[in-house]
Scaffold this active site. Structure first.
Site, PDB file in Angstrom:
ATOM      1  CD  GLU A  38       1.293   2.704  -4.740  1.00  0.00           C
ATOM      2  OE1 GLU A  38       2.218   2.130  -5.550  1.00  0.00           O
ATOM      3  OE2 GLU A  38       1.228   2.819  -3.514  1.00  0.00           O
TER       4      GLU A  38
ATOM      5  CE  LYS B  93       5.842   1.241  -5.180  1.00  0.00           C
ATOM      6  NZ  LYS B  93       4.593   0.778  -4.684  1.00  0.00           N
TER       7      LYS B  93
ATOM      8  CB  CYS C 144       4.001   3.019  -1.631  1.00  0.00           C
ATOM      9  SG  CYS C 144       3.070   1.753  -0.537  1.00  0.00           S
TER      10      CYS C 144
END
Length: 642
Positions: free
Chosen positions: A47, A116, A172
């Site tokens: 990330e 995200k 994530c």
């Protein structure tokens, strides 16, 4: 290896310098070169890998954002002419908001940008200070410093000419959400999920993270690549260990060493054919796919050679001793509960079991003993019968008698020689002709004795045949093929041996000595006379082939639906140095011939418990017509060149 359905993927965790985008780009490119040398189709980075995850309020600096874009462009320029999907992490501005994104690159182009969705904003994480969620995105594309690219959490990257190779991305925290975006991506067809992450290290988190990735890959019938930030991230408050792993259906294929300063790669070949097979078989998988909309982006990738994964030669038997013992304990518990339930249901009937001194009948007796001990039944209600015939050796006879008496079962001995000779006379068979009639008459006589004795004592006949014998049809129809409850029906031969060994280790006394000698005895039906020295002459594996090969074939035919060419390829790798190619191919052809021709025996098998992922019960896992033709499979096997 597209030919066999394998996609090679790499997780890369290079060193990072927070805020030094040019340095980070160079390290990413170096890792890409290493992935390319491994013939990878996909390489995943952590990330925000082009900037570093721990930039904090620097994410609002235009200089950093421009540097990030330049770094992405540099990586994209490197990728020109290279058939490799590269996924890096970068901040991306769109519509006046900043997003934490995964940027997918290939052959000089930005294929797509995935923001995200779920931003952590508690304890040590406060991403909402800088970033917006993919749910806030207003447009389906953005201008990324002069280059227009598709943007959204609904992107799937498809490898051209390979329908099974579809890749989705979540980032994530997305995995920690109650309904991760990867769930929708998998339902929409993604077989591989990439997760660029920045998960810091605290006590116990690594194990939890590992379990989460394993579970999601299993739930989705997918491969899951998880790649977390590593050495070089700011340690002002947190430490990032660079944990990267590749899972497939809950099975770990590869992972990096955590908490080390050097860059590292984890590479594995993902079996897309096996994934798609399981999705087709699990009919509930696609039930929630209605209404899911995705955009598909096509890319090209080079093919790989060789195989970058371990092929287990004994897929039914765990290689780790502790895991194997745990499995044996669980299987014995399943068998015990199954038989105990049946015995209880019919009013505590006696158990009648033929004991030959071989592995299968020994295991059946051991299960009967456990039923007695667990359900409070006197062991005398086990009627154990030894039935010496023309092929019985002193060794197996002595082991059978000693075992029955040592465990406290009711002992019966019924020789079958006289009855079988009378039967030969009745049907006009010359006893000097040692053919199938000679053998099967003995097996059927033994079964008749057991059936009639069960009537005499008010019991049921406990079958001893195992899964491997059922697959090969290595049983006499209406002989040892028949019983009133087949307690070993779900246990492959390679695992029968370990189950008996497990009990021998558990016991440690006189029974243990007998069991170890049974384990050391060649597998045989003992239907032909012993050799001149009185030893077993008829050895099963000389006739039908090594059981470890057949169990390997059974697993990949029934569990994964693979064809002969792929199974042969996998067997070559699994048994390298053990069997040569000609031997493997010989027994593979024999397996298919027997498997198809012997289905009629499996179609009328008695009840018996399923204990693993593979079962041949005609009422459960395996429904196959007895008249099915093996021509396609045998033709494919015949076409294999060695």
């Amino acid at each position: 290896m597209k030919k066999f359905g394998y996609l090679r993927a790499v997780c890369a965790v290079p060193p990072v310098k927070v805020g030094d985008c040019s340095y980070n780009a160079d390290e990413i490119i170096a890792a890409c070169e290493a992935a390319l040398a491994k013939e990878a189709a996909v390489v995943l980075f952590p990330e925000l890998s082009v900037t570093g995850y721990t930039c904090g309020d620097l994410f609002f600096q235009s200089t950093l954002l421009a540097g990030a874009a330049a770094a992405v462009r540099k990586i994209a320029d490197w990728s020109v002419g290279k058939k490799l999907l590269v996924v890096v992490g970068s901040p991306v501005r769109a519509g006046g908001s900043l997003y934490n994104c995964a940027v997918a690159l290939s052959d000089g182009e930005i294929l797509g940008i995935v923001p995200k969705t779920y931003l952590p904003n508690s304890q040590e994480f406060y991403e909402k200070r800088w970033f917006h969620s993919a749910l806030d995105l207003q447009a389906d594309r953005t201008d990324f410093f002069g280059e227009v690219a598709l943007m959204g959490a609904d992107l799937i990257f498809a490898l051209e000419g390979w329908p099974e190779a579809k890749i989705g991305i979540e980032i994530c925290e997305d995995l920690w959400a109650p309904i991760p975006p990867s769930s929708a991506l998998a339902l929409a067809g993604a077989t591989v999920i990439l997760n660029p992450s920045a998960s810091n290290e605290v006590i116990g988190k690594a194990a939890y993270r590992d379990a989460l990735v394993a579970q999601q890959s299993a739930r989705l019938n997918a491969a899951y690549l998880y790649c977390s930030s590593g050495f070089g991230e700011s340690t002002t408050d947190l430490v990032f260990g660079g944990d990267a792993m590749i899972y497939e259906k809950g099975l770990l294929l590869a992972r990096t060493a955590s908490m080390v300063p050097e860059g590292k790669l984890a590479a594995a070949d993902i079996d897309l054919e096996a994934l798609v097979h399981d999705r087709c078989r699990q009919t509930s998988f696609g039930d929630g796919a209605q209404g899911i909309k995705i955009r598909e982006i096509v890319f090209e990738s080079a093919d790989s050679t060789g195989l970058e994964r371990f092929v287990d030669p004994h897929p039914f038997v765990p290689g780790d001793t502790d895991q194997c013992n745990d499995r044996c304990r669980e299987i014995l518990d399943i068998q015990t509960l199954a038989l105990g339930t049946r015995i209880t249901h019919i009013g505590g009937a006696a158990m009648v079991v033929g004991i030959s001194g071989g592995l299968d009948s020994t295991l059946a007796l051991l299960v009967c003993l456990r039923v007695c001990d667990r359900f409070g039944i006197d062991r005398s209600k086990i009627h154990a019968v030894t039935m010496p015939g023309f092929g019985t050796t002193d060794r197996t006879y002595d082991n059978a008698v000693s075992l029955i008496k040592a465990v406290g079962a009711t002992f019966h001995e019924v020789g079958i020689g006289e009855a079988v000779r009378a039967h030969f006379a009745d049907i006009g068979h010359d006893p000097e002709v040692k053919d199938v009639t000679y053998e099967n008459a003995q097996a059927r006589e033994r079964t008749q004795i057991l059936m009639d004795l069960s009537n005499e004592v008010g019991g049921i006949v406990i079958g001893t045949g195992d899964l491997s014998e059922l697959a090969l049809g290595w049983a006499t129809y209406n002989g040892d093929q028949m019983s009133m409850y087949g307690v070993n029906a779900g246990v492959p031969k390679t695992l029968v041996r370990d189950l008996v060994r497990y009990v021998a280790q558990e016991d440690g006394g006189e029974v243990s000595k007998i069991l170890y000698d049974v384990l050391d005895t060649p597998v045989s039906p003992e239907l032909l006379p012993p050799d001149a020295s009185g030893k077993i002459a008829q050895k099963t594996e000389d006739l039908v082939g090594p059981y470890e090969l057949h169990d390997f074939f059974i697993f990949h035919v029934l569990r994964n639906g693979f064809g002969p060419e792929k199974i042969f390829f996998l067997a070559q790798k699994a048994f390298a140095g053990v069997y040569d190619d000609a031997v493997i191919l010989k027994w593979l052809k024999n397996f298919y011939r027997r498997f198809f021709s012997q289905q009629f025996k499996r179609s009328c098998m008695p009840d018996g418990p399923k204990v693993g992922s593979v079962s041949l019960s005609p009422r459960g896992d395996w429904r196959m017509p007895s008249d099915a033709q093996a021509r396609l499979w045998l033709g494919a096997a015949e076409a294999i060149e060695i």
